[in-house]
Design a protein around this motif. Structure first.
Motif, PDB file in Angstrom:
ATOM      1  N   PHE A 134       0.843  -1.191   0.000  1.00 65.51           N
ATOM      2  CA  PHE A 134       0.000   0.000   0.000  1.00 65.51           C
ATOM      3  C   PHE A 134       0.883   1.247   0.000  1.00 65.51           C
ATOM      4  O   PHE A 134       1.928   1.270   0.651  1.00 65.51           O
TER       5      PHE A 134
ATOM      6  N   ASP B 188      -3.961   4.504   4.140  1.00 65.59           N
ATOM      7  CA  ASP B 188      -3.611   3.871   2.877  1.00 65.59           C
ATOM      8  C   ASP B 188      -4.312   4.583   1.730  1.00 65.59           C
ATOM      9  O   ASP B 188      -5.516   4.892   1.808  1.00 65.59           O
TER      10      ASP B 188
ATOM     11  N   ALA C 249       1.192   4.598   1.529  1.00 68.63           N
ATOM     12  CA  ALA C 249       0.611   4.986   2.813  1.00 68.63           C
ATOM     13  C   ALA C 249       1.211   6.273   3.362  1.00 68.63           C
ATOM     14  O   ALA C 249       2.245   6.762   2.894  1.00 68.63           O
TER      15      ALA C 249
END
Length: 528
Positions: A331, A348, A333
């Motif tokens: 992800f 995220d 993030a």
């Protein structure tokens, strides 16, 4: 003027295509960093004249001619406004230079189908005189809305941004949002088309004068709305934005881990200007490693942060692999680190960049089979978060977090639930160097402050990093290509503007424009 109008409307063949491409390209001058608003009229006025000349034979033939004009106009607009995307293919030229023409010309060729649809839709409602301005405004505004929503959406350089850069004109976005500005921009920009033949001398000037009056009214509203004094600051909050100006080609190599961390830590440890910072902010994807799996680097951050201080930073993260998997999902993030080196908050990214952060699985398999790879050095690319939540940062009010181009989507950046009190945007525009791209990105993120009534905190790797108050005024800014830190207080939010609470005004205006265009069209085709 009569000769010019007829030359444009009656142009044929390659000359007509070239006229449409040129008219579209001129329109890009109304976008950042140029902001030359009259370019909108120089672009949209000949577009109306081109549509005047599309009445050829049957209705399907007329619509095809209008769509073709719209495609050429859009191709010119998008090539001139988005050519800088090619810079990303030269960061690792040995692997991606072959794809540069697809980025510079391929994407504009696809995006041009939106104005092609808009021109054809306008032609369906076409009529002589002022009615065609309503038809053109409706058709092109609908196509711009569709461009911002279909196929994950790409509202970059939406035509309303021509009016969304000036501090006075942009205040109308508090009422109508970006797409309302787009309706206004198209109508104002197309109004000089009525200076052509077919009307009395006084009648020709009515629409342009009304357009100038509307611009003046917008500026007057903006002057009235923006307070003379700065807005207050949030108590006990002092931000430090760190802009490392790290070249993209040197950034995401694990061998540079220590060099990059040393640079971040050295810049972030500079003596403060005024009050000591309570929050240090680093840009998107700051590390060529997974921060949450790097205890040595977390300890370095803990050593940097005074007691009670928090770091908010972009950082890729990976979930634990599921049974049978070698790696987990990745992800893009934002992570919050406290003064003990513990990650205490995370967000995220929801809206990923197609072909930049992920590739559809079938295409990804084909790319790998051909021995090529995608831009992101992540197996399979990033995964999108299923929901947009508030980012909780100790010591800060609730945060609407956005990563990179998430900030360009009007009406989509706020999480569900309680209203946040600031917009945080971390980004990495190093891919695009010193081109118009970073300026366009900043301008679009800045407009969100007016639409939502929230301050913007924006930290970029190479710039532009800034803090913007909820009226769109830049409180502090670090220019593109600069290196250093920016110490600044956080402005307070204001009450949610009308645009943040309802889009009914824009829908009502669009329906009225469609109705007026339809009535003018019906009068034209009604039997005598």
């Amino acid at each position: 003027m009569k000769i010019l109008t007829q030359r444009v409307a009656l142009a044929r063949g390659w000359r007509r295509g070239l006229l449409a491409v040129g008219a579209g390209a001129v329109g890009a001058l109304a976008m950042p960093p140029f902001g030359f608003v009259p370019a909108l009229a120089l672009s949209l006025t000949p577009a109306v004249w081109l549509l005047d000349g599309t009445a050829r034979g049957t209705r399907p033939q007329t619509l095809r001619a209008a769509a073709l004009d719209g495609w050429f106009w859009g191709f010119g607009y998008f090539v001139a406004g988005l050519w800088w995307l090619g810079a990303a293919f030269l960061v690792e030229a040995d692997q991606f230079a072959w794809a540069l023409p697809f980025g510079v010309f391929g994407l504009p060729a696809l995006l041009a189908f939106f104005p092609a649809f808009g021109f054809a839709a306008a032609r369906l409602l076409w009529s002589p005189g002022a009615g065609r301005i309503f038809a053109f405004t409706f058709g092109l505004a609908v196509s711009e809305w569709l461009r911002g929503h279909l196929f994950t959406g790409f509202p970059w350089n939406t035509l309303g941004m021509a009016l969304g850069q000036n501090i006075w004109l942009m205040q109308s976005a508090s009422l109508v949002g970006l797409y309302g500005l787009t309706v206004l921009a198209i109508g104002i920009g197309a109004s000089p088309a009525l200076l052509g033949p077919g009307r009395t001398r006084s009648g020709r000037w009515t629409a342009p004068i009304l357009a100038l009056g509307l611009l003046a009214a917008m500026a007057g509203f903006g002057f009235w709305r923006v307070p003379a004094a700065p807005v207050a600051s949030v108590a006990d909050v002092r931000l430090r934005l760190m802009q490392p100006n790290l070249p993209q080609d040197a950034k995401f190599h694990p061998g540079n881990r220590e060099v990059i961390m040393r640079r971040y830590l050295t810049l972030s440890a500079a003596p403060p200007e005024g009050k000591s910072p309570t929050h240090v902010i680093w840009p998107e994807s700051a590390f060529p490693f997974l921060l949450h799996r790097s205890p040595a680097q977390l300890n370095q951050i803990a050593t940097l942060l005074p007691p009670g201080t928090h770091l908010v930073t972009g950082a890729a993260r990976m979930d634990e692999p599921l049974p049978g998997e070698e790696v987990g999902k990745f992800f893009n993030a934002i992570q919050v680190v406290d003064d003990r080196g513990t990650i205490v908050g995370s967000y995220d990214k929801v809206h990923l960049v197609p072909f930049g952060e992920y590739v559809p699985k079938l295409l990804d398999a084909l790319i790998r089979a051909a021995g090529l790879r995608q831009f992101v050095h992540i197996p399979g690319g990033f995964e999108p978060s299923p929901r947009r939540g508030v980012l909780s940062v100790p010591g800060l009010p609730p945060v609407a977090a956005t990563i990179c181009y998430e900030a360009i989507f009007p009406g989509e950046i706020l999480p569900d639930g309680e209203r946040p009190q600031l917009i945080l945007n971390v980004t990495n525009d190093a891919w695009f160097g010193s081109t118009p791209g970073p300026y366009q990105h900043f301008a679009q993120a800045r407009l969100r402050t007016v639409e939502e009534g929230l301050p913007l905190v924006r930290d970029a790797n190479t710039g532009i990093s800034a803090v913007v108050d909820p009226y769109g005024r830049v409180v502090a800014r670090m220019e593109l290509g600069a290196e250093g830190v920016l110490d600044v207080d956080l402005p307070v939010a204001i009450a949610a503007p009308f645009a943040a609470r309802s889009n009914m005004f824009v829908l009502t205006v669009m329906l009225l424009i469609c109705l007026m265009a339809s009535m003018a069209h019906r009068r034209r085709v009604a039997p005598v």
